[in-house]
Design a protein around this motif. Structure first.
Motif, mmCIF file in Angstrom:
data_model
loop_
_atom_site.group_PDB
_atom_site.id
_atom_site.type_symbol
_atom_site.label_atom_id
_atom_site.label_comp_id
_atom_site.label_asym_id
_atom_site.label_seq_id
_atom_site.Cartn_x
_atom_site.Cartn_y
_atom_site.Cartn_z
ATOM 1 N N LEU A 78 0.847 -1.117 0.085
ATOM 2 C CA LEU A 78 0.014 0.062 -0.045
ATOM 3 C C LEU A 78 0.951 1.274 0.061
ATOM 4 C CD1 LEU A 78 -2.941 -1.038 2.335
ATOM 5 C CD2 LEU A 78 -2.996 -0.869 -0.045
ATOM 6 N N ARG A 79 2.225 1.325 0.584
ATOM 7 C CA ARG A 79 2.828 2.266 0.647
ATOM 8 C C ARG A 79 3.412 2.681 -0.558
ATOM 9 N NH1 ARG A 79 6.296 0.320 5.182
ATOM 10 N NH2 ARG A 79 5.364 1.344 7.269
ATOM 11 N N GLN A 80 3.577 1.493 -1.693
ATOM 12 C CA GLN A 80 4.333 1.714 -2.991
ATOM 13 C C GLN A 80 3.099 1.961 -3.839
ATOM 14 O OE1 GLN A 80 6.257 -1.993 -3.713
ATOM 15 N NE2 GLN A 80 7.895 -1.458 -2.320
ATOM 16 N N HIS A 81 1.898 2.026 -3.408
ATOM 17 C CA HIS A 81 0.763 2.168 -4.416
ATOM 18 C C HIS A 81 -0.591 3.107 -3.829
ATOM 19 C CE1 HIS A 81 1.959 -0.968 -7.126
ATOM 20 N NE2 HIS A 81 2.526 -1.514 -6.144
ATOM 21 N N PRO A 82 0.074 4.430 -4.061
ATOM 22 C CA PRO A 82 -0.734 5.334 -3.511
ATOM 23 C C PRO A 82 -2.122 5.613 -4.091
ATOM 24 C CG PRO A 82 1.087 6.350 -4.666
ATOM 25 C CD PRO A 82 1.314 4.969 -4.533
ATOM 26 N N GLU A 83 -2.185 5.035 -5.232
ATOM 27 C CA GLU A 83 -3.379 4.776 -5.959
ATOM 28 C C GLU A 83 -4.647 3.859 -5.472
ATOM 29 O OE1 GLU A 83 -0.995 1.589 -8.073
ATOM 30 O OE2 GLU A 83 -0.712 3.559 -7.148
ATOM 31 N N VAL A 84 -4.326 3.247 -4.594
ATOM 32 C CA VAL A 84 -5.170 2.220 -3.696
ATOM 33 C C VAL A 84 -5.830 3.330 -2.714
ATOM 34 C CG1 VAL A 84 -5.360 0.257 -2.638
ATOM 35 C CG2 VAL A 84 -4.077 0.323 -4.542
ATOM 36 N N THR A 85 -7.064 3.400 -2.836
ATOM 37 C CA THR A 85 -7.454 3.972 -1.776
ATOM 38 C C THR A 85 -8.578 3.265 -0.773
ATOM 39 O OG1 THR A 85 -9.466 4.727 -3.204
ATOM 40 C CG2 THR A 85 -7.731 6.142 -3.115
ATOM 41 N N SER A 86 -8.916 2.008 -1.170
ATOM 42 C CA SER A 86 -9.842 1.295 -0.204
ATOM 43 C C SER A 86 -9.279 -0.135 -0.146
ATOM 44 C CB SER A 86 -10.997 1.237 -0.849
ATOM 45 O OG SER A 86 -12.019 0.378 -0.207
ATOM 46 N N VAL A 87 -9.494 -0.403 1.163
ATOM 47 C CA VAL A 87 -9.035 -2.002 1.194
ATOM 48 C C VAL A 87 -10.272 -3.001 1.803
ATOM 49 C CG1 VAL A 87 -7.587 -3.364 2.981
ATOM 50 C CG2 VAL A 87 -6.672 -1.286 2.020
ATOM 51 N N LEU A 88 -10.752 -3.804 1.196
ATOM 52 C CA LEU A 88 -11.795 -4.752 1.402
ATOM 53 C C LEU A 88 -11.159 -6.076 2.171
ATOM 54 C CD1 LEU A 88 -14.535 -5.872 1.646
ATOM 55 C CD2 LEU A 88 -14.347 -6.697 -0.649
ATOM 56 N N ILE A 89 -11.348 -6.241 3.380
ATOM 57 C CA ILE A 89 -10.826 -7.193 4.247
ATOM 58 C C ILE A 89 -12.186 -8.479 4.130
ATOM 59 C CG2 ILE A 89 -10.261 -8.132 6.600
ATOM 60 C CD1 ILE A 89 -9.198 -5.302 7.058
ATOM 61 N N THR A 90 -11.831 -9.511 3.566
ATOM 62 C CA THR A 90 -12.795 -10.359 3.167
ATOM 63 C C THR A 90 -12.382 -11.769 3.324
ATOM 64 O OG1 THR A 90 -14.387 -10.908 1.608
ATOM 65 C CG2 THR A 90 -12.212 -10.495 0.849
ATOM 66 N N GLY A 91 -13.097 -12.679 2.947
ATOM 67 C CA GLY A 91 -12.705 -14.117 3.590
ATOM 68 C C GLY A 91 -13.316 -15.151 2.635
ATOM 69 N N GLY A 92 -14.143 -15.955 3.320
ATOM 70 C CA GLY A 92 -14.554 -16.395 4.570
ATOM 71 C C GLY A 92 -15.343 -14.946 5.129
ATOM 72 N N ASP A 93 -15.061 -14.749 6.310
ATOM 73 C CA ASP A 93 -15.574 -13.653 7.077
ATOM 74 C C ASP A 93 -14.973 -13.044 8.138
ATOM 75 O OD1 ASP A 93 -17.524 -11.897 8.524
ATOM 76 O OD2 ASP A 93 -18.909 -12.902 8.039
ATOM 77 N N PRO A 94 -14.262 -11.941 7.800
ATOM 78 C CA PRO A 94 -13.322 -11.397 8.770
ATOM 79 C C PRO A 94 -13.946 -10.984 10.245
ATOM 80 C CG PRO A 94 -14.318 -9.735 7.340
ATOM 81 C CD PRO A 94 -14.569 -10.790 6.677
ATOM 82 N N LEU A 95 -15.245 -11.030 10.252
ATOM 83 C CA LEU A 95 -15.879 -10.760 11.797
ATOM 84 C C LEU A 95 -16.100 -12.029 12.518
ATOM 85 C CD1 LEU A 95 -18.147 -7.509 11.029
ATOM 86 C CD2 LEU A 95 -15.696 -7.811 12.227
ATOM 87 N N ILE A 96 -15.511 -13.145 12.096
ATOM 88 C CA ILE A 96 -15.507 -14.349 12.838
ATOM 89 C C ILE A 96 -14.041 -14.219 13.819
ATOM 90 C CG2 ILE A 96 -16.738 -15.704 11.319
ATOM 91 C CD1 ILE A 96 -13.624 -16.971 11.163
ATOM 92 N N MET A 97 -13.391 -13.161 13.524
ATOM 93 C CA MET A 97 -12.179 -13.095 14.345
ATOM 94 C C MET A 97 -12.453 -12.288 15.451
ATOM 95 S SD MET A 97 -9.060 -12.157 11.390
ATOM 96 C CE MET A 97 -10.180 -10.978 10.506
ATOM 97 N N GLY A 98 -11.888 -12.596 16.706
ATOM 98 C CA GLY A 98 -12.018 -11.959 17.837
ATOM 99 C C GLY A 98 -11.463 -10.404 17.527
#
Length: 154
Positions: free
Chosen positions: A44-64
């Motif tokens: 992400l530091r090397q790619h400032p054109e990326v403005t959004s990160v989608l954390i997905t899976g599975g389902d990331p909200l199964i994590m504590g």
């Protein structure tokens, strides 16, 4: 940018349309997951054109909340130089399948506190609830009913 955390590769549901089937079968070579947040931050530091990160899976909200925090905190830490990240999105079915996750679970308060920290960092937080719509005889009319509402027709 899509990010698949290793600990979030379980889901509350197994939807017939899900394109992430490889995450749920016993074929390690097909899985797309990592626990290397350092590589994500470096990319992400090397790619400032990326403005959004989608954390997905599975389902990331199964994590504590402690595990989820390990993935999100580096994205909002001002020392990491990721000011170009405008939004952090979490793809989840937990709002439908596990709503108590946000109100009565032991780490509900910590999770909501983390969400507040994302917002306080100046970024948008989207907990993207993936709901399935039951097919019915009126399915043919679905696109017309949703026209202009911004709701995608599937």
């Amino acid at each position: 940018m899509l990010f698949f955390p290793r600990q979030g590769q379980t889901c509350h549901a197994y939807c017939s349309y899900c394109f992430r089937w490889a995450q749920f079968v016993d074929e390690p070579d097909l899985k797309m997951a990592t626990d290397d947040i350092g590589t994500l931050v470096a990319y992400l530091r090397q790619h400032p054109e990326v403005t959004s990160v989608l954390i997905t899976g599975g389902d990331p909200l199964i994590m504590g909340d402690a595990v989820l925090r390990r993935y999100i905190e580096p994205l909002i830490d001002p020392r990491n130089g990721l000011d170009h990240i405008e939004s952090i999105r979490l793809g989840t079915k937990s709002l439908a399948y596990w709503p108590q996750r946000f109100v009565t679970d032991p780490d509900a308060e910590g999770t909501l506190r983390l969400f507040g920290e994302v917002i306080a960092s100046g970024r948008n937080l989207a907990v993207m609830a993936h709901f399935s719509i039951r097919a019915s005889s009126s399915r043919r009319c679905w696109p017309r009913r949703c026209a202009g509402s911004g709701t995608p027709a599937r």
